[in-house]
Design a protein around this motif. Sequence first.
Motif, PDB file in Angstrom:
ATOM      1  N   GLN A 249      -5.734   6.565  -9.779  1.00 52.75           N
ATOM      2  CA  GLN A 249      -5.688   5.103  -9.835  1.00 52.75           C
ATOM      3  C   GLN A 249      -4.741   4.521  -8.800  1.00 52.75           C
ATOM      4  O   GLN A 249      -5.081   3.542  -8.120  1.00 52.75           O
ATOM      5  CB  GLN A 249      -5.235   4.658 -11.229  1.00 52.75           C
ATOM      6  CG  GLN A 249      -5.011   3.163 -11.361  1.00 52.75           C
ATOM      7  CD  GLN A 249      -4.414   2.785 -12.708  1.00 52.75           C
ATOM      8  OE1 GLN A 249      -4.555   3.507 -13.695  1.00 52.75           O
ATOM      9  NE2 GLN A 249      -3.737   1.653 -12.750  1.00 52.75           N
ATOM     10  N   GLY A 250      -3.546   5.096  -8.662  1.00 51.46           N
ATOM     11  CA  GLY A 250      -2.532   4.478  -7.823  1.00 51.46           C
ATOM     12  C   GLY A 250      -2.480   4.956  -6.394  1.00 51.46           C
ATOM     13  O   GLY A 250      -2.116   4.192  -5.493  1.00 51.46           O
ATOM     14  N   LEU A 251      -2.853   6.227  -6.144  1.00 54.86           N
ATOM     15  CA  LEU A 251      -2.719   6.773  -4.790  1.00 54.86           C
ATOM     16  C   LEU A 251      -3.581   6.062  -3.759  1.00 54.86           C
ATOM     17  O   LEU A 251      -3.101   5.766  -2.659  1.00 54.86           O
ATOM     18  CB  LEU A 251      -3.022   8.279  -4.809  1.00 54.86           C
ATOM     19  CG  LEU A 251      -2.810   9.005  -3.479  1.00 54.86           C
ATOM     20  CD1 LEU A 251      -1.372   8.882  -3.014  1.00 54.86           C
ATOM     21  CD2 LEU A 251      -3.204  10.476  -3.602  1.00 54.86           C
ATOM     22  N   PRO A 252      -4.864   5.754  -4.033  1.00 55.34           N
ATOM     23  CA  PRO A 252      -5.653   5.036  -3.022  1.00 55.34           C
ATOM     24  C   PRO A 252      -5.046   3.686  -2.640  1.00 55.34           C
ATOM     25  O   PRO A 252      -5.108   3.281  -1.476  1.00 55.34           O
ATOM     26  CB  PRO A 252      -7.013   4.861  -3.697  1.00 55.34           C
ATOM     27  CG  PRO A 252      -7.086   5.960  -4.705  1.00 55.34           C
ATOM     28  CD  PRO A 252      -5.692   6.123  -5.207  1.00 55.34           C
ATOM     29  N   VAL A 253      -4.455   2.996  -3.614  1.00 55.19           N
ATOM     30  CA  VAL A 253      -3.840   1.697  -3.322  1.00 55.19           C
ATOM     31  C   VAL A 253      -2.633   1.882  -2.404  1.00 55.19           C
ATOM     32  O   VAL A 253      -2.476   1.173  -1.397  1.00 55.19           O
ATOM     33  CB  VAL A 253      -3.420   0.997  -4.628  1.00 55.19           C
ATOM     34  CG1 VAL A 253      -2.676  -0.303  -4.319  1.00 55.19           C
ATOM     35  CG2 VAL A 253      -4.637   0.706  -5.487  1.00 55.19           C
ATOM     36  N   SER A 254      -1.769   2.854  -2.733  1.00 51.14           N
ATOM     37  CA  SER A 254      -0.585   3.098  -1.909  1.00 51.14           C
ATOM     38  C   SER A 254      -0.965   3.590  -0.525  1.00 51.14           C
ATOM     39  O   SER A 254      -0.325   3.234   0.471  1.00 51.14           O
ATOM     40  CB  SER A 254       0.327   4.123  -2.590  1.00 51.14           C
ATOM     41  OG  SER A 254       0.896   3.598  -3.760  1.00 51.14           O
ATOM     42  N   MET A 255      -2.008   4.419  -0.436  1.00 53.00           N
ATOM     43  CA  MET A 255      -2.440   4.926   0.864  1.00 53.00           C
ATOM     44  C   MET A 255      -3.015   3.808   1.729  1.00 53.00           C
ATOM     45  O   MET A 255      -2.768   3.770   2.941  1.00 53.00           O
ATOM     46  CB  MET A 255      -3.471   6.041   0.672  1.00 53.00           C
ATOM     47  CG  MET A 255      -2.888   7.310   0.073  1.00 53.00           C
ATOM     48  SD  MET A 255      -4.042   8.704   0.070  1.00 53.00           S
ATOM     49  CE  MET A 255      -4.123   9.075   1.817  1.00 53.00           C
TER      50      MET A 255
ATOM     51  N   ILE B 140       7.580  -5.996  -5.653  1.00 53.95           N
ATOM     52  CA  ILE B 140       7.725  -7.411  -5.299  1.00 53.95           C
ATOM     53  C   ILE B 140       6.380  -8.126  -5.341  1.00 53.95           C
ATOM     54  O   ILE B 140       6.259  -9.237  -5.876  1.00 53.95           O
ATOM     55  CB  ILE B 140       8.369  -7.551  -3.903  1.00 53.95           C
ATOM     56  CG1 ILE B 140       9.829  -7.079  -3.942  1.00 53.95           C
ATOM     57  CG2 ILE B 140       8.303  -9.009  -3.420  1.00 53.95           C
ATOM     58  CD1 ILE B 140      10.510  -7.070  -2.598  1.00 53.95           C
ATOM     59  N   PHE B 141       5.350  -7.481  -4.793  1.00 56.51           N
ATOM     60  CA  PHE B 141       4.028  -8.111  -4.732  1.00 56.51           C
ATOM     61  C   PHE B 141       3.140  -7.733  -5.919  1.00 56.51           C
ATOM     62  O   PHE B 141       1.960  -8.108  -5.939  1.00 56.51           O
ATOM     63  CB  PHE B 141       3.324  -7.716  -3.434  1.00 56.51           C
ATOM     64  CG  PHE B 141       3.902  -8.373  -2.206  1.00 56.51           C
ATOM     65  CD1 PHE B 141       3.522  -9.653  -1.835  1.00 56.51           C
ATOM     66  CD2 PHE B 141       4.828  -7.712  -1.421  1.00 56.51           C
ATOM     67  CE1 PHE B 141       4.042 -10.253  -0.708  1.00 56.51           C
ATOM     68  CE2 PHE B 141       5.358  -8.300  -0.284  1.00 56.51           C
ATOM     69  CZ  PHE B 141       4.971  -9.578   0.073  1.00 56.51           C
ATOM     70  N   GLN B 142       3.695  -6.965  -6.871  1.00 61.37           N
ATOM     71  CA  GLN B 142       2.939  -6.549  -8.061  1.00 61.37           C
ATOM     72  C   GLN B 142       1.658  -5.814  -7.675  1.00 61.37           C
ATOM     73  O   GLN B 142       0.554  -6.127  -8.157  1.00 61.37           O
ATOM     74  CB  GLN B 142       2.614  -7.754  -8.941  1.00 61.37           C
ATOM     75  CG  GLN B 142       3.833  -8.381  -9.598  1.00 61.37           C
ATOM     76  CD  GLN B 142       4.547  -7.412 -10.540  1.00 61.37           C
ATOM     77  OE1 GLN B 142       4.017  -7.016 -11.557  1.00 61.37           O
ATOM     78  NE2 GLN B 142       5.769  -7.025 -10.182  1.00 61.37           N
ATOM     79  N   ILE B 143       1.822  -4.818  -6.818  1.00 57.14           N
ATOM     80  CA  ILE B 143       0.692  -4.004  -6.359  1.00 57.14           C
ATOM     81  C   ILE B 143       0.616  -2.747  -7.222  1.00 57.14           C
ATOM     82  O   ILE B 143       1.609  -2.038  -7.375  1.00 57.14           O
ATOM     83  CB  ILE B 143       0.875  -3.630  -4.874  1.00 57.14           C
ATOM     84  CG1 ILE B 143       0.922  -4.904  -4.021  1.00 57.14           C
ATOM     85  CG2 ILE B 143      -0.246  -2.722  -4.402  1.00 57.14           C
ATOM     86  CD1 ILE B 143       1.275  -4.656  -2.580  1.00 57.14           C
ATOM     87  N   PRO B 144      -0.536  -2.432  -7.787  1.00 55.85           N
ATOM     88  CA  PRO B 144      -0.661  -1.278  -8.697  1.00 55.85           C
ATOM     89  C   PRO B 144      -0.759   0.050  -7.956  1.00 55.85           C
ATOM     90  O   PRO B 144      -1.733   0.791  -8.093  1.00 55.85           O
ATOM     91  CB  PRO B 144      -1.947  -1.590  -9.462  1.00 55.85           C
ATOM     92  CG  PRO B 144      -2.772  -2.360  -8.486  1.00 55.85           C
ATOM     93  CD  PRO B 144      -1.803  -3.186  -7.677  1.00 55.85           C
ATOM     94  N   GLY B 145       0.261   0.361  -7.170  1.00 53.72           N
ATOM     95  CA  GLY B 145       0.268   1.606  -6.410  1.00 53.72           C
ATOM     96  C   GLY B 145       1.031   2.706  -7.116  1.00 53.72           C
ATOM     97  O   GLY B 145       1.569   2.535  -8.209  1.00 53.72           O
ATOM     98  N   ILE B 146       1.101   3.852  -6.462  1.00 53.90           N
ATOM     99  CA  ILE B 146       1.733   5.021  -7.055  1.00 53.90           C
ATOM    100  C   ILE B 146       3.250   4.880  -7.111  1.00 53.90           C
ATOM    101  O   ILE B 146       3.922   5.507  -7.935  1.00 53.90           O
ATOM    102  CB  ILE B 146       1.333   6.287  -6.255  1.00 53.90           C
ATOM    103  CG1 ILE B 146       1.402   7.525  -7.150  1.00 53.90           C
ATOM    104  CG2 ILE B 146       2.188   6.464  -5.023  1.00 53.90           C
ATOM    105  CD1 ILE B 146       0.299   7.610  -8.136  1.00 53.90           C
ATOM    106  N   GLY B 147       3.829   4.046  -6.225  1.00 58.58           N
ATOM    107  CA  GLY B 147       5.270   3.855  -6.216  1.00 58.58           C
ATOM    108  C   GLY B 147       5.795   3.259  -7.510  1.00 58.58           C
ATOM    109  O   GLY B 147       6.890   3.604  -7.971  1.00 58.58           O
ATOM    110  N   VAL B 148       5.033   2.359  -8.113  1.00 57.74           N
ATOM    111  CA  VAL B 148       5.431   1.753  -9.387  1.00 57.74           C
ATOM    112  C   VAL B 148       5.497   2.825 -10.468  1.00 57.74           C
ATOM    113  O   VAL B 148       6.431   2.865 -11.277  1.00 57.74           O
ATOM    114  CB  VAL B 148       4.450   0.638  -9.784  1.00 57.74           C
ATOM    115  CG1 VAL B 148       4.784   0.090 -11.160  1.00 57.74           C
ATOM    116  CG2 VAL B 148       4.478  -0.481  -8.748  1.00 57.74           C
ATOM    117  N   PHE B 149       4.517   3.728 -10.481  1.00 56.35           N
ATOM    118  CA  PHE B 149       4.516   4.807 -11.466  1.00 56.35           C
ATOM    119  C   PHE B 149       5.692   5.757 -11.249  1.00 56.35           C
ATOM    120  O   PHE B 149       6.260   6.276 -12.211  1.00 56.35           O
ATOM    121  CB  PHE B 149       3.199   5.580 -11.401  1.00 56.35           C
ATOM    122  CG  PHE B 149       2.021   4.817 -11.928  1.00 56.35           C
ATOM    123  CD1 PHE B 149       1.892   4.571 -13.292  1.00 56.35           C
ATOM    124  CD2 PHE B 149       1.038   4.346 -11.077  1.00 56.35           C
ATOM    125  CE1 PHE B 149       0.803   3.871 -13.793  1.00 56.35           C
ATOM    126  CE2 PHE B 149      -0.046   3.642 -11.564  1.00 56.35           C
ATOM    127  CZ  PHE B 149      -0.169   3.400 -12.930  1.00 56.35           C
TER     128      PHE B 149
END
Length: 304
Positions: A91-97, A250-259
Amino acid sequence: MYILRRIIFAIPLLLVISALAFTLVHLAPGGPFDRERAPASPEIERALKAKYHLDEPVWKQYLRYLGDLAHGDFGVSLKYRDHTVNDIIAQGLPVSMLLGALAFGFAMGVGLPVGFFTAARRGRWPDYAGSFLATLAVCVPGFVIAPLLILFFSIKWKLLPVGLWETPWHMILPPVALGLFFAGKVARLMREGMLSAMQSEFVTVARAKGLGENRLLLRHAFRLAVLPVVSYSGPMLADLLTGSFVIENIFQIPGIGVFLVNSSLNRDYTLVVSLSLLYAALLIGLNLMVDFAYTLLDPRVKYE
């Protein structure tokens, strides 16, 4: 042969990283069930630990984790109990990439031209202006740039969305905030590389043969000058992929960094170790790609 040796060397390195991460996260104070909404009774806590094998010795838990990992299973999250670690990564890795790739493109797209033109006009006002902007970009961190971008482009001028990650318009401010620092670094590296290349014997001989200045800079000096940027691009891309959690928050992006941040705070052992191992594998792989890019750009570089 060189590729095979590097890959073989990476396997024990990843094992060491996973063992260190597993040990350190278990040594940290607190546990994965300390922040439950209601205080759990000793019986419930013992049952939860038994369910996730947390009542076993750490070495036994680690061997169990490696056994699951050998089958491509990163385990179950101790905090997001309805999701496996594989689900969270998917779920999160494609967003962060995607965020990292866009920031990388921005850094290269801005840094390379700025560094090239400031070096080509050394000692003139474009050189001073470009060098000042590059230094300013390096000095101002992303967590300062991001609120300023939101303030002006989203709140004051209402040109772009404040946050989230839904449409192409949402994908403008976060990459800029994340990549501006690296654009400054690339510009400075490119400028230094161009100045060094312009003084090299190879370029001096080409100039003596009457080659035009523009052709000399673009076809010869640029190829040598870009090598430091290529060397830096591997660690830079790794930093963009692994260090975006501040911008994501900050931008509320559902990436892997939040996890990664939440799992560290919640002592979600399997998720912390799995994400650390994933980031380490990305770093090793990207550095390996940079090594081979070197051989393509400079045939003089050979790996024995």
